[in-house]
Design an enzyme around this catalytic site. Structure first.
Site, PDB file in Angstrom:
ATOM      1  N   GLU A  53      -0.823   6.628  -2.030  1.00 20.16           N
ATOM      2  CA  GLU A  53      -0.211   6.637  -3.177  1.00 20.16           C
ATOM      3  C   GLU A  53      -0.558   8.130  -3.615  1.00 20.16           C
ATOM      4  O   GLU A  53      -1.695   8.608  -3.861  1.00 20.16           O
ATOM      5  CB  GLU A  53      -0.086   5.711  -4.157  1.00 20.16           C
ATOM      6  CG  GLU A  53       0.250   4.443  -3.918  1.00 20.16           C
ATOM      7  CD  GLU A  53      -0.166   3.503  -4.929  1.00 20.16           C
ATOM      8  OE1 GLU A  53      -0.288   4.170  -5.975  1.00 20.16           O
ATOM      9  OE2 GLU A  53      -0.057   2.249  -4.920  1.00 20.16           O
ATOM     10  N   ASP A  64      -1.473   4.728 -17.206  1.00 20.62           N
ATOM     11  CA  ASP A  64      -2.937   5.077 -16.624  1.00 20.62           C
ATOM     12  C   ASP A  64      -3.738   5.289 -17.612  1.00 20.62           C
ATOM     13  O   ASP A  64      -3.954   5.675 -18.839  1.00 20.62           O
ATOM     14  CB  ASP A  64      -2.663   6.591 -16.163  1.00 20.62           C
ATOM     15  CG  ASP A  64      -1.754   6.425 -14.724  1.00 20.62           C
ATOM     16  OD1 ASP A  64      -2.094   5.698 -13.886  1.00 20.62           O
ATOM     17  OD2 ASP A  64      -0.762   7.098 -14.515  1.00 20.62           O
ATOM     18  N   TYR A 179       4.062  -4.508  -6.508  1.00 21.92           N
ATOM     19  CA  TYR A 179       2.612  -4.008  -7.043  1.00 21.92           C
ATOM     20  C   TYR A 179       2.332  -4.763  -8.034  1.00 21.92           C
ATOM     21  O   TYR A 179       3.044  -4.959  -9.393  1.00 21.92           O
ATOM     22  CB  TYR A 179       3.025  -2.704  -7.273  1.00 21.92           C
ATOM     23  CG  TYR A 179       1.876  -1.840  -7.919  1.00 21.92           C
ATOM     24  CD1 TYR A 179       0.760  -2.282  -8.668  1.00 21.92           C
ATOM     25  CD2 TYR A 179       1.415  -0.603  -7.694  1.00 21.92           C
ATOM     26  CE1 TYR A 179      -0.412  -1.740  -8.999  1.00 21.92           C
ATOM     27  CE2 TYR A 179       0.392   0.250  -7.953  1.00 21.92           C
ATOM     28  CZ  TYR A 179      -0.429  -0.427  -8.661  1.00 21.92           C
ATOM     29  OH  TYR A 179      -1.781   0.239  -9.113  1.00 21.92           O
TER      30      TYR A 179
END
Length: 277
Positions: A53, A64, A179
C-alpha cells in the site's frame, strides 16, 4: 475475450493455494524523500511483502495516527504531490510488475481531480487498487463504476462494531479484500489488543467467507506475536504500517541500516504468514 483478473485478487488466490497469509505493507510516499521511499518499497518486496500500500501524503489524514501524520507532514513540506507518488509507483512496477500495489488516499485527492481522471492516471502507472478510508459506500457509486471499468480493486474498511447489514454491503463492494480495523481509533502501534479485536475478526469472517472475499486486518500490528494472533483468529492477511514508518524515522540518517532493519522485520513477519495449523 477472457476477463482480466486483478492482481490483488490473484495474489490472495495464489497465497491460499500455498496455505499462506498475505503480508501487506504500507509506506508513506515521499518519506523521508521520494527516492528513498521507492527504495524502501523495493526492499520490502525483496524481503517478502506480498502486497504494497502506498500512502499519498494528505494534510488532514483522519484515519492515521501521529507516526504517519508526521511522515505525511514531512513529505508535504518537501512538496511531494500525488503525481510524484504515481510516477514512483510506475518506476517500481517496471521492476516488479506482478506485485500488487494499492494506493491509500483520501477522497479529496481523488475527487478534486475528477475521480475518472485520477483513476485512469493511476492505472496507467501500474496501480492495482485503491483504499479510501473516508469514502463510504453511500458516496461511492461513481467511484465504484469507474474502478470496475478500469479493473481496479476496491478496498473498504470495516470497524469492530460494524453491524452485520453494513458489513455485508462493505464486503459486497470490496473487490480486493475487506480491510478490518483491529481497534477503535486511528493507526499506530499498540502494546496489546483487547478480546473484542479477535471476536470481531471471527464475526467478520462469517460474512466475508460467505461472500468469498479475503479479510485483512490492520491498525496497530507491530510484532510477530500480534500478527500470529490475527492469523490464528482467521485473518487472510495482515497489514503493517506505523511500525514500518517508525523504523524509517528511527534510521532516517542511516539509509543502509534503515533498509537492513526493514528487511529483517519483514522477513520475520512473512515467516508468521507461512505458519499454518
Amino acid at each position: 475475450m477472457k476477463e482480466k483478473i486483478n492482481k490483488v485478487i490473484s495474489k490472495f488466490s495464489d497465497l491460499r493455494k500455498n496455505n499462506e497469509k498475505a503480508l501487506i505493507t504500507y509506506v508513506v510516499a515521499g518519506y523521508p524523500d521520494i527516492d528513498t521511499s521507492r527504495l524502501i518499497i523495493e526492499n520490502l518486496i525483496e524481503h517478502g511483502a506480498d502486497i504494497v500500500e502506498v500512502g499519498i501524503p494528505f494534510s488532514d489524514p483522519m484515519a492515521d495516527g501521529p507516526i504517519i501524520q508526521k511522515a505525511f507532514a514531512h513529505a508535504l513540506e518537501k512538496n511531494v504531490t500525488p503525481d510524484d507518488c504515481l510516477k514512483m509507483i510506475n518506476l517500481i512496477k517496471s521492476k516488479y510488475s506482478q506485485v500488487p500495489i494499492l494506493v491509500m488516499t483520501y477522497s479529496n485527492i481523488i475527487f478534486s481531480r475528477k475521480d475518472a481522471k485520477f483513476l485512469k492516471t493511476a492505472v496507467s502507472c501500474g496501480v492495482d487498487g485503491l483504499i479510501v478510508p473516508d469514502l463510504t459506500f453511500e458516496e461511492a457509486e461513481n467511484y465504484l463504476k469507474v474502478a470496475e471499468d478500469l479493473n481496479l480493486a476496491t478496498v473498504f474498511l470495516a470497524a469492530p462494531n460494524t453491524d452485520s447489514k453494513r458489513l455485508a454491503k462493505i464486503t459486497s463492494i470490496s473487490t480486493g479484500f475487506v480491510y478490518m480495523v483491529s481497534v477503535y481509533g486511528i493507526t499506530g502501534s499498540r502494546n496489546q489488543f483487547e478480546k473484542y479485536t479477535f471476536d470481531s475478526i471471527r464475526r467478520t469472517l462469517t460474512t466475508t467467507s460467505k461472500l468469498g472475499k479475503p479479510l485483512a486486518v490492520g491498525f496497530g500490528i507491530s510484532s510477530a506475536q500480534d500478527a500470529a494472533k490475527m492469523i490464528e483468529a482467521g485473518a487472510d492477511g495482515i497489514i503493517i504500517g506505523s511500525s514500518l514508518t517508525k523504523i524509517v524515522s528511527d534510521f532516517s540518517d542511516d539509509k543502509s541500516q534503515m533498509l537492513k532493519s526493514l528487511g529483517a522485520f519483514i522477513e520475520q513477519m512473512k515467516r508468521v504468514c507461512k505458519i499454518t495449523n
